[in-house]
Design a protein around this motif. Sequence first.
Motif, PDB file in Angstrom:
ATOM      1  N   ALA A 171      46.937  15.098  57.654  1.00  0.00           N
ATOM      2  CA  ALA A 171      45.589  15.273  57.114  1.00  0.00           C
ATOM      3  C   ALA A 171      45.491  16.583  56.332  1.00  0.00           C
ATOM      4  O   ALA A 171      44.874  16.630  55.259  1.00  0.00           O
ATOM      5  CB  ALA A 171      44.556  15.243  58.239  1.00  0.00           C
ATOM      6  N   ARG A 172      46.119  17.636  56.851  1.00  0.00           N
ATOM      7  CA  ARG A 172      46.110  18.924  56.154  1.00  0.00           C
ATOM      8  C   ARG A 172      46.849  18.817  54.830  1.00  0.00           C
ATOM      9  O   ARG A 172      46.412  19.327  53.808  1.00  0.00           O
ATOM     10  CB  ARG A 172      46.754  19.986  57.042  1.00  0.00           C
ATOM     11  CG  ARG A 172      46.878  21.365  56.430  1.00  0.00           C
ATOM     12  CD  ARG A 172      45.562  22.129  56.412  1.00  0.00           C
ATOM     13  NE  ARG A 172      44.932  22.159  57.702  1.00  0.00           N
ATOM     14  CZ  ARG A 172      45.111  23.120  58.612  1.00  0.00           C
ATOM     15  NH1 ARG A 172      45.911  24.133  58.357  1.00  0.00           N
ATOM     16  NH2 ARG A 172      44.481  23.056  59.762  1.00  0.00           N
ATOM     17  N   ARG A 173      48.000  18.134  54.833  1.00  0.00           N
ATOM     18  CA  ARG A 173      48.750  17.937  53.595  1.00  0.00           C
ATOM     19  C   ARG A 173      47.893  17.213  52.562  1.00  0.00           C
ATOM     20  O   ARG A 173      47.843  17.595  51.397  1.00  0.00           O
ATOM     21  CB  ARG A 173      50.013  17.127  53.884  1.00  0.00           C
ATOM     22  CG  ARG A 173      51.033  17.006  52.745  1.00  0.00           C
ATOM     23  CD  ARG A 173      50.971  15.762  51.860  1.00  0.00           C
ATOM     24  NE  ARG A 173      50.491  14.534  52.415  1.00  0.00           N
ATOM     25  CZ  ARG A 173      51.233  13.538  52.834  1.00  0.00           C
ATOM     26  NH1 ARG A 173      52.542  13.615  52.829  1.00  0.00           N
ATOM     27  NH2 ARG A 173      50.675  12.426  53.283  1.00  0.00           N
ATOM     28  N   ASN A 174      47.201  16.183  53.012  1.00  0.00           N
ATOM     29  CA  ASN A 174      46.362  15.408  52.109  1.00  0.00           C
ATOM     30  C   ASN A 174      45.213  16.242  51.557  1.00  0.00           C
ATOM     31  O   ASN A 174      44.866  16.131  50.382  1.00  0.00           O
ATOM     32  CB  ASN A 174      45.844  14.154  52.807  1.00  0.00           C
ATOM     33  CG  ASN A 174      46.968  13.199  53.156  1.00  0.00           C
ATOM     34  OD1 ASN A 174      48.048  13.261  52.576  1.00  0.00           O
ATOM     35  ND2 ASN A 174      46.727  12.340  54.113  1.00  0.00           N
ATOM     36  N   LYS A 175      44.639  17.087  52.387  1.00  0.00           N
ATOM     37  CA  LYS A 175      43.563  17.961  51.921  1.00  0.00           C
ATOM     38  C   LYS A 175      44.098  18.942  50.877  1.00  0.00           C
ATOM     39  O   LYS A 175      43.478  19.141  49.826  1.00  0.00           O
ATOM     40  CB  LYS A 175      42.947  18.730  53.083  1.00  0.00           C
ATOM     41  CG  LYS A 175      41.838  19.659  52.645  1.00  0.00           C
ATOM     42  CD  LYS A 175      41.224  20.416  53.799  1.00  0.00           C
ATOM     43  CE  LYS A 175      40.139  21.347  53.271  1.00  0.00           C
ATOM     44  NZ  LYS A 175      39.545  22.143  54.338  1.00  0.00           N
ATOM     45  N   LEU A 176      45.244  19.549  51.169  1.00  0.00           N
ATOM     46  CA  LEU A 176      45.838  20.486  50.213  1.00  0.00           C
ATOM     47  C   LEU A 176      46.193  19.784  48.904  1.00  0.00           C
ATOM     48  O   LEU A 176      45.994  20.337  47.817  1.00  0.00           O
ATOM     49  CB  LEU A 176      47.079  21.151  50.829  1.00  0.00           C
ATOM     50  CG  LEU A 176      46.816  22.073  52.021  1.00  0.00           C
ATOM     51  CD1 LEU A 176      48.133  22.486  52.669  1.00  0.00           C
ATOM     52  CD2 LEU A 176      46.000  23.284  51.608  1.00  0.00           C
ATOM     53  N   LEU A 177      46.707  18.566  49.011  1.00  0.00           N
ATOM     54  CA  LEU A 177      47.019  17.779  47.807  1.00  0.00           C
ATOM     55  C   LEU A 177      45.745  17.479  47.030  1.00  0.00           C
ATOM     56  O   LEU A 177      45.724  17.578  45.799  1.00  0.00           O
ATOM     57  CB  LEU A 177      47.732  16.480  48.188  1.00  0.00           C
ATOM     58  CG  LEU A 177      48.157  15.591  47.028  1.00  0.00           C
ATOM     59  CD1 LEU A 177      49.284  16.259  46.236  1.00  0.00           C
ATOM     60  CD2 LEU A 177      48.583  14.220  47.537  1.00  0.00           C
ATOM     61  N   GLY A 178      44.697  17.129  47.743  1.00  0.00           N
ATOM     62  CA  GLY A 178      43.424  16.854  47.094  1.00  0.00           C
ATOM     63  C   GLY A 178      42.873  18.076  46.375  1.00  0.00           C
ATOM     64  O   GLY A 178      42.347  17.967  45.262  1.00  0.00           O
ATOM     65  N   LEU A 179      43.020  19.247  46.981  1.00  0.00           N
ATOM     66  CA  LEU A 179      42.560  20.481  46.332  1.00  0.00           C
ATOM     67  C   LEU A 179      43.393  20.784  45.089  1.00  0.00           C
ATOM     68  O   LEU A 179      42.864  21.230  44.066  1.00  0.00           O
ATOM     69  CB  LEU A 179      42.590  21.647  47.315  1.00  0.00           C
ATOM     70  CG  LEU A 179      41.559  21.567  48.449  1.00  0.00           C
ATOM     71  CD1 LEU A 179      41.818  22.666  49.473  1.00  0.00           C
ATOM     72  CD2 LEU A 179      40.142  21.643  47.899  1.00  0.00           C
ATOM     73  N   TRP A 180      44.696  20.533  45.178  1.00  0.00           N
ATOM     74  CA  TRP A 180      45.584  20.736  44.027  1.00  0.00           C
ATOM     75  C   TRP A 180      45.184  19.807  42.881  1.00  0.00           C
ATOM     76  O   TRP A 180      45.037  20.237  41.743  1.00  0.00           O
ATOM     77  CB  TRP A 180      47.031  20.500  44.458  1.00  0.00           C
ATOM     78  CG  TRP A 180      48.016  20.452  43.351  1.00  0.00           C
ATOM     79  CD1 TRP A 180      48.531  21.513  42.664  1.00  0.00           C
ATOM     80  CD2 TRP A 180      48.628  19.279  42.786  1.00  0.00           C
ATOM     81  NE1 TRP A 180      49.425  21.070  41.719  1.00  0.00           N
ATOM     82  CE2 TRP A 180      49.508  19.705  41.772  1.00  0.00           C
ATOM     83  CE3 TRP A 180      48.525  17.925  43.053  1.00  0.00           C
ATOM     84  CZ2 TRP A 180      50.267  18.810  41.027  1.00  0.00           C
ATOM     85  CZ3 TRP A 180      49.286  17.041  42.315  1.00  0.00           C
ATOM     86  CH2 TRP A 180      50.141  17.491  41.308  1.00  0.00           C
ATOM     87  N   ALA A 181      45.002  18.525  43.215  1.00  0.00           N
ATOM     88  CA  ALA A 181      44.618  17.551  42.185  1.00  0.00           C
ATOM     89  C   ALA A 181      43.229  17.851  41.642  1.00  0.00           C
ATOM     90  O   ALA A 181      42.990  17.700  40.440  1.00  0.00           O
ATOM     91  CB  ALA A 181      44.675  16.132  42.764  1.00  0.00           C
ATOM     92  N   ALA A 182      42.323  18.289  42.506  1.00  0.00           N
ATOM     93  CA  ALA A 182      40.967  18.629  42.068  1.00  0.00           C
ATOM     94  C   ALA A 182      41.009  19.728  41.016  1.00  0.00           C
ATOM     95  O   ALA A 182      40.274  19.678  40.020  1.00  0.00           O
ATOM     96  CB  ALA A 182      40.117  19.066  43.261  1.00  0.00           C
ATOM     97  N   GLU A 183      41.878  20.687  41.223  1.00  0.00           N
ATOM     98  CA  GLU A 183      42.018  21.769  40.242  1.00  0.00           C
ATOM     99  C   GLU A 183      42.494  21.216  38.901  1.00  0.00           C
ATOM    100  O   GLU A 183      41.977  21.586  37.845  1.00  0.00           O
ATOM    101  CB  GLU A 183      42.998  22.824  40.764  1.00  0.00           C
ATOM    102  CG  GLU A 183      43.140  24.026  39.863  1.00  0.00           C
ATOM    103  CD  GLU A 183      44.074  25.082  40.435  1.00  0.00           C
ATOM    104  OE1 GLU A 183      44.616  25.853  39.623  1.00  0.00           O
ATOM    105  OE2 GLU A 183      44.273  25.131  41.655  1.00  0.00           O
TER     106      GLU A 183
END
Length: 107
Positions: free
Chosen positions: A27-39
Motif C-alpha cells: 500500500a505504501r509503494r502504491n501511495k508513493l507511486l501515485g504521488l510520483w505519477a501525480a507530479e
Amino acid sequence: MSQFDDRKKGQEAKFAFDAEKKFKAEARRNKLLGLWAAELLGHTGDAANEYAAEVVAADFESPGEEDVFRKVSSDLAAKGVSVDEAAIRAKMAQLAITANEQVAAEG
C-alpha cells in the motif's frame, strides 16, 4: 502438548505479522507511486493525495500489481505524459524497496 500449541500460535502470529507488513509495504509503494505519477500529471497538494489514494484503491481490482501498473500507465498516457512501461516498472521496483524500508523502520 502445550509446547506444540504455543509453537503453533507463535508461528501463526508471525505469519499474520508478516502478511500485515507485506500489505502495508504494498500500500505504501502504491501511495508513493501515485504521488510520483501525480507530479508527472501536474497535480499538487490535495489533488496529488487524492490521486495517490486512487492508485492505492486500484490495487484491490485484481490480485497482483498489474492493476496498479495499468492505472498509472493509462492515466499518464491519457494526459499525454510520455513514460514507457519499463520506466514505470522500474519506479515501482524502486518504490517497493523504499516502502519496505519505511514500514520496517516503523516497527
